[in-house]
Design an enzyme around this catalytic site. Sequence first.
Site, PDB file in Angstrom:
ATOM      1  N   HIS A  14       1.725   4.421  -2.894  1.00  0.00           N
ATOM      2  CA  HIS A  14       1.854   6.060  -2.754  1.00  0.00           C
ATOM      3  C   HIS A  14       3.385   6.393  -3.459  1.00  0.00           C
ATOM      4  O   HIS A  14       3.432   7.481  -3.922  1.00  0.00           O
ATOM      5  CB  HIS A  14       1.792   6.304  -1.273  1.00  0.00           C
ATOM      6  CG  HIS A  14       0.298   6.214  -0.674  1.00  0.00           C
ATOM      7  ND1 HIS A  14      -0.594   7.004  -1.328  1.00  0.00           N
ATOM      8  CD2 HIS A  14      -0.306   5.727   0.291  1.00  0.00           C
ATOM      9  CE1 HIS A  14      -1.809   6.792  -0.845  1.00  0.00           C
ATOM     10  NE2 HIS A  14      -1.329   6.065   0.256  1.00  0.00           N
TER      11      HIS A  14
ATOM     12  N   HIS B 137       1.025  -1.197  -0.087  1.00  0.00           N
ATOM     13  CA  HIS B 137       0.063   0.055   0.053  1.00  0.00           C
ATOM     14  C   HIS B 137       0.933   1.150  -0.033  1.00  0.00           C
ATOM     15  O   HIS B 137       0.645   2.109  -0.786  1.00  0.00           O
ATOM     16  CB  HIS B 137      -0.855   0.077   1.190  1.00  0.00           C
ATOM     17  CG  HIS B 137      -1.694   1.114   1.317  1.00  0.00           C
ATOM     18  ND1 HIS B 137      -3.282   1.258   1.111  1.00  0.00           N
ATOM     19  CD2 HIS B 137      -1.639   2.435   1.678  1.00  0.00           C
ATOM     20  CE1 HIS B 137      -3.868   2.244   1.101  1.00  0.00           C
ATOM     21  NE2 HIS B 137      -2.794   3.201   1.685  1.00  0.00           N
ATOM     22  N   GLU B 138       1.926   1.333   1.121  1.00  0.00           N
ATOM     23  CA  GLU B 138       2.700   2.543   1.063  1.00  0.00           C
ATOM     24  C   GLU B 138       3.600   2.829  -0.270  1.00  0.00           C
ATOM     25  O   GLU B 138       3.691   3.674  -0.684  1.00  0.00           O
ATOM     26  CB  GLU B 138       3.298   2.499   2.577  1.00  0.00           C
ATOM     27  CG  GLU B 138       2.696   2.639   3.599  1.00  0.00           C
ATOM     28  CD  GLU B 138       1.495   3.727   3.687  1.00  0.00           C
ATOM     29  OE1 GLU B 138       1.755   4.645   2.976  1.00  0.00           O
ATOM     30  OE2 GLU B 138       0.569   3.278   4.255  1.00  0.00           O
TER      31      GLU B 138
END
Length: 679
Positions: A475, A471-472
């Site tokens: 980003h 997820h990170e």
Amino acid sequence: MSILTEKFTTKYNSAPFNQIKNEDYLPAFKELIHSSEEEINAIVNNPNEPDFENTIEALAFSGEQLDRASSIFFNLNSAETSDELQQIAQEVSPILTEYSSKISQNKALFQKIKKVYDQKDSYNLNEEQQMLLNETYKGFVRSGALLNEEDKEKLQKINMDLSLKSLQFGQNVLASTNNYFKHITNKADLAGIPEAILEQFAEEAKERNLDGWVITLQYPSYIPFMTYAENRELRKEIALANGKKSFQNDEFDNQKLIVDILKLKQEKAALLGFKNYADYVLEERMAKSPTKVLDFLNELLTKAKPFADKEIEELKSLAKNDGIEEMQSYDHAFYAEKLRKAKYDLNDEELKPYFPLNQVQEAVFGLSHKLFGLSFEEQKDIPKYHDDVKVYEVFEDEKNSGEKTFKALLYVDYFPRKGKRAGAWMTSYKNQYQKDGENSRPHISIVCNFSKPTKDTPSLLTFQEVTTLFHEFGHALHGMLANTQYPNLSGTSVKWDFVELPSQFLENFCYEPEFLKTFAKHYKTGEVLPDEKIEKISQSKTFMEGYQTLRQIGFGLLDMNYHTKVEELESKNIKQFEDYYTKQTQLYPVNPETAMSPSFSHIFQGGYSAGYYSYKWAEVLDADAFGYFKETGIFNPETAAKFKVLLSSGGTKDPMDLYKNFRGSEPKVESLLKRAFGE
């Protein structure tokens, strides 16, 4: 003279962490604000007729060194804080807020911007330049440029109060989290907890010069305890402590701060001509209005509630076998893990040896290379702020030439510390932009709180932590692939309900058997996770999806109602307000002693005010986008190339246009419902 006021002489102009002292910050900020003001004055006092280049573009590139110093300071205040740093933050925040207000309310500057904006059709601007001009003008209007002098002063004071109160909110949550620990000396109290987790608890005790085991409210400690501890009374005690963070009528209590913050936001919205703060925020989001957000959340609630009820009934029947007549929220993780084990024969502790952190990181690096042509090389000479941090040079393959070009710096900071706030996030130490013929590349950071390695075992991730890292990293890709002209349209500088698309999109790969087999290997034997387990992981993607969906909808509804109905806090206290607006999503009895609002940092400290719905909104986007990858092949180079264009474009285009250019159509909510509930 502070190191922060000079152009950095480090490789890639990286942050010189090893040279920065705490006493550098305050004088540096004062000096950099002064030099940034001089840049603004130069724009205002330019005798030439205002145009796009000497006004809009000049403003976009002003204050670069101040932005760098701010990103360094506030990122460290989240990842490596101290009492001294927090005290400096209290001094620095109002100074920066005042400076920001002075710019946004500079009448002469705005007159020049307005003149360029009013004559925009006479300029031959490309799409990105038009976006910069529109966003600049709108940003000034939304910051009060059209207000009279008295109201401008009111707005400036509101902004300053908000910055301080939001900062205090976060500091209270951190202190409240750190203040609690449970010391256990009888091993029988820890029945059911796997040995690897016990070892972690023992390490925590040792760090505190205690015998036995220590459980804290940090997630790598709290979550495993709640998942595996058979001792129900201890689960209750520790869950109660977690639910009472900053809700104990002590020095770290946030209840009054919440009311103060919400009232200030309402005042700000009213001053700027909006009915409420949610209207103000959503004007600049894909969703556009509170009504549309509430309709979206309620549609999902209607669809998800029957599935959630069914899931909880399954858990309750398991709990009844243990003599529990009324299941409580602190039983959920324990029985969900039991059910997951029964349904899928999956157990986090059994899976963890197949997911050592280094292997998972290599997997996400490899995926980035396969999809987007990126490669990562550890760089030992770049300064860092803590020994745990690693720094990577990121390169991009040049098509047809075999050459590589430098793309970004990536900092990774994976382990919990006392000075680091809980959770996981991506941030930036330097934005990408193009100026004077040079493409200045970004410096991106990922911060997580994974279990530390011990002397015998590397850091092993739960499967949920694997998805957190992906997820990170999604980003981070948004930041690293940025390729825009202006820093304020670069990377993650997009509409807030679009920003979660890349992160949630990348999580999908964790459930794909074809990809999992490439990296889910036992850290001791190298054995690949057996096919049946990989299949079970893939099937388990929608496990407790109804429960999780209702939980997120509850947060979204609470957030939206806080920012549209603040006047109700005259008659309801924080606890009553929270219980009332989340009651439709509650699946367990509500505990009168706990409230999550006082530690709801996303909306009272972070940037999710009137925007928490965007997690579910972005799930529609990511389900639809990954559905396209599934149709064409999850590693399809043409599909990946189109998605790379979306990522690299930042905020240069309307996000719906970017999405339609990638997908060929608008996203459909049915994509999420089909993935989540098979509908």
